[in-house]
Design an enzyme around this catalytic site. Sequence first.
Site, PDB file in Angstrom:
ATOM      1  N   HIS A  56      -4.384  14.392  -9.707  1.00 16.19           N
ATOM      2  CA  HIS A  56      -4.591  12.986 -10.062  1.00 16.19           C
ATOM      3  C   HIS A  56      -3.692  12.501 -11.194  1.00 16.19           C
ATOM      4  O   HIS A  56      -3.268  11.333 -11.181  1.00 16.19           O
ATOM      5  CB  HIS A  56      -6.059  12.744 -10.389  1.00 16.19           C
ATOM      6  CG  HIS A  56      -6.943  12.756  -9.169  1.00 16.19           C
ATOM      7  ND1 HIS A  56      -7.071  11.673  -8.325  1.00 16.19           N
ATOM      8  CD2 HIS A  56      -7.715  13.739  -8.636  1.00 16.19           C
ATOM      9  CE1 HIS A  56      -7.885  11.980  -7.341  1.00 16.19           C
ATOM     10  NE2 HIS A  56      -8.292  13.224  -7.501  1.00 16.19           N
TER      11      HIS A  56
ATOM     12  N   ASP B 235       0.850  -1.187   0.000  1.00 20.50           N
ATOM     13  CA  ASP B 235       0.000   0.000   0.000  1.00 20.50           C
ATOM     14  C   ASP B 235       0.887   1.239   0.000  1.00 20.50           C
ATOM     15  O   ASP B 235       1.751   1.398   0.878  1.00 20.50           O
ATOM     16  CB  ASP B 235      -0.904   0.014   1.232  1.00 20.50           C
ATOM     17  CG  ASP B 235      -1.961   1.098   1.150  1.00 20.50           C
ATOM     18  OD1 ASP B 235      -3.043   0.809   0.622  1.00 20.50           O
ATOM     19  OD2 ASP B 235      -1.700   2.228   1.610  1.00 20.50           O
TER      20      ASP B 235
ATOM     21  N   ASP C 222      -1.526   9.129 -10.917  1.00 23.05           N
ATOM     22  CA  ASP C 222      -1.523   8.026 -11.885  1.00 23.05           C
ATOM     23  C   ASP C 222      -0.096   7.668 -12.298  1.00 23.05           C
ATOM     24  O   ASP C 222       0.239   6.485 -12.455  1.00 23.05           O
ATOM     25  CB  ASP C 222      -2.335   8.408 -13.125  1.00 23.05           C
ATOM     26  CG  ASP C 222      -3.841   8.425 -12.855  1.00 23.05           C
ATOM     27  OD1 ASP C 222      -4.251   7.928 -11.790  1.00 23.05           O
ATOM     28  OD2 ASP C 222      -4.587   8.947 -13.708  1.00 23.05           O
TER      29      ASP C 222
ATOM     30  N   ASN D 116      -2.367  12.850  -4.461  1.00 22.39           N
ATOM     31  CA  ASN D 116      -3.442  13.314  -5.335  1.00 22.39           C
ATOM     32  C   ASN D 116      -3.877  14.732  -4.987  1.00 22.39           C
ATOM     33  O   ASN D 116      -4.116  15.552  -5.881  1.00 22.39           O
ATOM     34  CB  ASN D 116      -4.646  12.366  -5.242  1.00 22.39           C
ATOM     35  CG  ASN D 116      -4.474  11.109  -6.079  1.00 22.39           C
ATOM     36  OD1 ASN D 116      -3.785  11.120  -7.099  1.00 22.39           O
ATOM     37  ND2 ASN D 116      -5.096  10.028  -5.662  1.00 22.39           N
TER      38      ASN D 116
ATOM     39  N   GLU E   4      -4.672   2.349  -4.342  1.00 20.76           N
ATOM     40  CA  GLU E   4      -3.221   2.382  -4.251  1.00 20.76           C
ATOM     41  C   GLU E   4      -2.688   1.119  -3.590  1.00 20.76           C
ATOM     42  O   GLU E   4      -1.573   1.093  -3.090  1.00 20.76           O
ATOM     43  CB  GLU E   4      -2.755   3.616  -3.470  1.00 20.76           C
ATOM     44  CG  GLU E   4      -3.150   3.650  -2.014  1.00 20.76           C
ATOM     45  CD  GLU E   4      -4.509   4.286  -1.761  1.00 20.76           C
ATOM     46  OE1 GLU E   4      -4.789   4.626  -0.599  1.00 20.76           O
ATOM     47  OE2 GLU E   4      -5.311   4.428  -2.709  1.00 20.76           O
TER      48      GLU E   4
END
Length: 415
Positions: free
Chosen positions: A214, A201, A218, A209, A244
């Site tokens: 965002h 994680d 990504d 973000n 994530e």
Amino acid sequence: MGREAQGGEAGRLVALDRYDILDTPREEGFDRITRLTRRIFDVPMSTITLIDGHRQWFKARSGVEACETARGPALCNVAMREPRILVVPDARADARFCENPFVTGPPRIRFYAGVPLRTPDGHSIGTLCAMDTRPRAFCDGEAETLADLSQIVMGELELRRVAMTDSLTGVLSRRAFRDEGARALALALRYGHPLACIMVDLDHFKAVNDGYGHPAGDRVLSAMASACRRELRTSDAFGRVGGEEFAVLLPHTDLASAMMVAEKLRAAIAQLRVATPAGPLRVSASFGVAALDATVTELDGLLRNADAALYAAKAGGRDRCVAHGPSREPAHGPASGRRPAIRTRVLKAGWLSLEGGRTRVDCTVRSLSDEGAGLKVMDAGVIPETFELVIEADHFSRPCHVVLRADGHLDVAFR
């Protein structure tokens, strides 16, 4: 509607769980539908909403910042129960919603139209909705168009069940990872060879973000996946199982060797420098590692053990690898001396009874055994150490104490 009424809330959650979609990453097929809904109806907000025991979670959202909110006040929670469509021309003039916090406060909904997302067996699992900050009318033709779009959503959900690859990172989708994991576990159990699982994680990904946007998030996910793939064998299964969150299955690997692999992955991620307009971005990740043992008879048991170790890694400061062991089993104290109970993966609605029953907090039960449970809540940080867990559909009520908390997750042991 007959089957929905017969199954009730418990049956609805079983139907939702079959899609294995809660907390999965954003997918273009669903995002496209919310963008199209905004354009067709000329509204600033649209969501594809799925509702579990305690929240509304947005599989796709356009014009909406939050990725989830509490279920109780959600207009989608009302729309989900409608036979066809809920249209609210002006929420402030509607006695049902005029004092609703999503009407009086952000996102300040005035107009709402929501169509239930209904499964082939008649269960409503959420909605497709269009929303505006201004009141407006909605004619019959528009209602039919929104209903048609909701059928496209259900078609996408069915297609997703057979999708194999995550479109952003190129690793296995959650469904494909589970299929591959079930096969690997069956072989390991049949022939008696070792098998290990790593849960990964990214740390503080929401801050990435929020702070960098965002698109940068990504790029981080894609770079992280590429870095991990370079360290893994072709026989290892590597999948994206959450926004994530990633998972790795390591055939013919014991716990000690899996910890060495996890450390290699941790170091590879720590060395990444992801380009952003604000400069290079460094990230880290937390790892939970578990190996097949006598307590595991199904894939969910192995994943749960790795997940418990992951929560321990996050609670211990993040950017580290933690191995699952008896002392980290959430259903027992370290000195209990009892064999760990095997929890079953479930999706049940429940609530926490606090302060002697004076306060109720909705929750979703995600795993359950005779000795403990894994719970999802909106804010784990405000939950006290002890409370009563109630699952009304099962006529279940047990006093609990918290043994692990992280973000919106609680691991509890029954007292």
